[in-house]
Design an enzyme around this catalytic site. Structure first.
Site, PDB file in Angstrom:
ATOM      1  N   LYS A 146      31.611   7.994  14.208  1.00  0.00           N
ATOM      2  CA  LYS A 146      30.971   8.825  13.172  1.00  0.00           C
ATOM      3  C   LYS A 146      31.530  10.252  13.192  1.00  0.00           C
ATOM      4  CE  LYS A 146      26.213   9.880  11.615  1.00  0.00           C
ATOM      5  NZ  LYS A 146      24.804   9.458  11.816  1.00  0.00           N
ATOM      6  N   ASN A 216      20.624   4.904   9.138  1.00  0.00           N
ATOM      7  CA  ASN A 216      19.204   5.068   9.506  1.00  0.00           C
ATOM      8  C   ASN A 216      18.785   6.375   8.864  1.00  0.00           C
ATOM      9  OD1 ASN A 216      18.131   3.354  12.180  1.00  0.00           O
ATOM     10  ND2 ASN A 216      20.362   3.546  12.078  1.00  0.00           N
TER      11      ASN A 216
END
Ligand code: CDV
Length: 328
Positions: A146, A216
């Site tokens: 990420k 999320n």
């Protein structure tokens, strides 16, 4: 045309294999509570994988941090006491059943998880938020780390829950790579990366045709709660525009529902290069949605409105890769 002795079924199977239509499954997950074991979670992943295989999928995409609860919602003084949330290698004992079943079914997958690496340089420990892409033969295509790490670095006890990704993960120095896989050009990004146009464009410049993105997203955003009712809108807005502006499919996959008391956005979706949503989840639990992604559709955008070589003006975009204004 089928040759002598070739059955229609055999010919079709070969043609289908050669086609650039990739049937993709977005395997949304409902909550994973902190007491759920890896084995319990992997059983859920396998069950979604089997449903996808029954539906003819070639690729299944799981959410961000799909093996554990979203642990950055808790602060611990000693980060080493959180090491059990991380994988140290992939596959491992807990995830091997997923790899085995996927290979048996001839289906690829993309899995998000936390990775802990021992860097021999300086004997350092590196913590990453990653997705690993696995081909239909079980080989690992690549692991993406990420890039845009949201949230905060230190404990902020006034929040109803923490979002300590900046404590638990380093931002990737590697950027956005694109791989040849599943008969096309495949890229990955993770959750907050989807809000940044540069993520899509970096992959668009490498000819990406399918971007896989787990997320999320808590419905409550403590720094500005006025954004709470817009979470679904912003989610669709960024992924649909990123898909359209780069002529690529985007597969956005949530871990939704109320996990450890924190409600999170579901609304997983499969988005076409036209920006249209081809499939979207209707629940906030474990749910498989599927769509046939014809990768040749990307050309209609990459060769016309978004013909980058013809129409982009990089010579006037110099600020895009300049250091931030407050940099030394
Ligand atoms: N996991 C994430 O990256 N969540 C962020 C939240 C914190 C804004 C997101 O972009 O959805």
């Amino acid at each position: 045309m089928p040759g002598a002795g070739t059955t229609a079924v055999g010919a079709c199977a070969r043609l289908c294999d050669m086609s650039r239509i990739v049937r993709v499954g977005a395997a949304q997950l409902g909550p994973i509570e902190r007491h759920h074991s890896r084995e319990e979670v992997v059983a859920r992943l396998v069950s979604l994988l089997q449903a996808a295989a029954d539906d003819g999928c070639r690729l299944v995409v799981y959410p961000e941090l799909a093996l554990t609860t979203f642990f950055p919602r808790w602060f611990v003084d000693d980060i080493a006491t959180a090491d059990h949330w991380y994988e140290t290698h992939m596959p491992n004992e807990a995830t091997q059943p997923l790899f085995d079943e996927a290979q048996r079914l001839g289906i690829g997958f993309c899995l998000g998880y936390a990775l802990l690496e021992h860097d021999p340089v300086g004997d350092a420990i590196r913590r990453w938020n990653v997705q690993t892409l696995v081909e239909r033969d079980g080989s690992i295509v690549g692991t993406f780390k990420k890039v845009h790490i949201p949230g905060h670095e230190g404990h902020e006890p006034d929040r109803p829950f923490q979002h300590l990704e900046r404590y638990y993960f380093e931002p990737s120095p590697e950027g956005f790579h694109v791989w040849d896989a599943f008969g096309g050009r495949v890229g990955m990004m993770i959750c907050n990366d989807r809000r940044w146009p540069e993520s899509y464009r970096e992959m668009g410049m490498q000819g990406v045709e399918m971007i896989l993105c787990g997320y999320n997203t808590p419905l409550h955003y403590a720094p500005d709660p006025s954004q709470d009712p817009l979470q679904g809108f912003h989610n669709a807005l960024v992924m649909q525009s990123g898909a359209y502006q780069n002529g690529t499919f985007v597969i956005g996959v949530a871990k939704g529902g109320t996990e450890e008391g924190v409600p999170s956005l579901a609304e997983s979706s499969i988005i076409a290069p036209s920006g249209e949503i081809l499939a979207s989840a209707t629940t906030d639990g474990d749910e498989l949605i599927t769509a046939d992604c014809d990768l040749d559709w990307c050309r209609q955008y990459k060769n016309t409105l978004f013909d980058m070589d013809r129409y982009r003006r990089p010579e006037v975009y110099t600020r895009l890769s300049a250091p931030p204004r407050n940099a030394p």
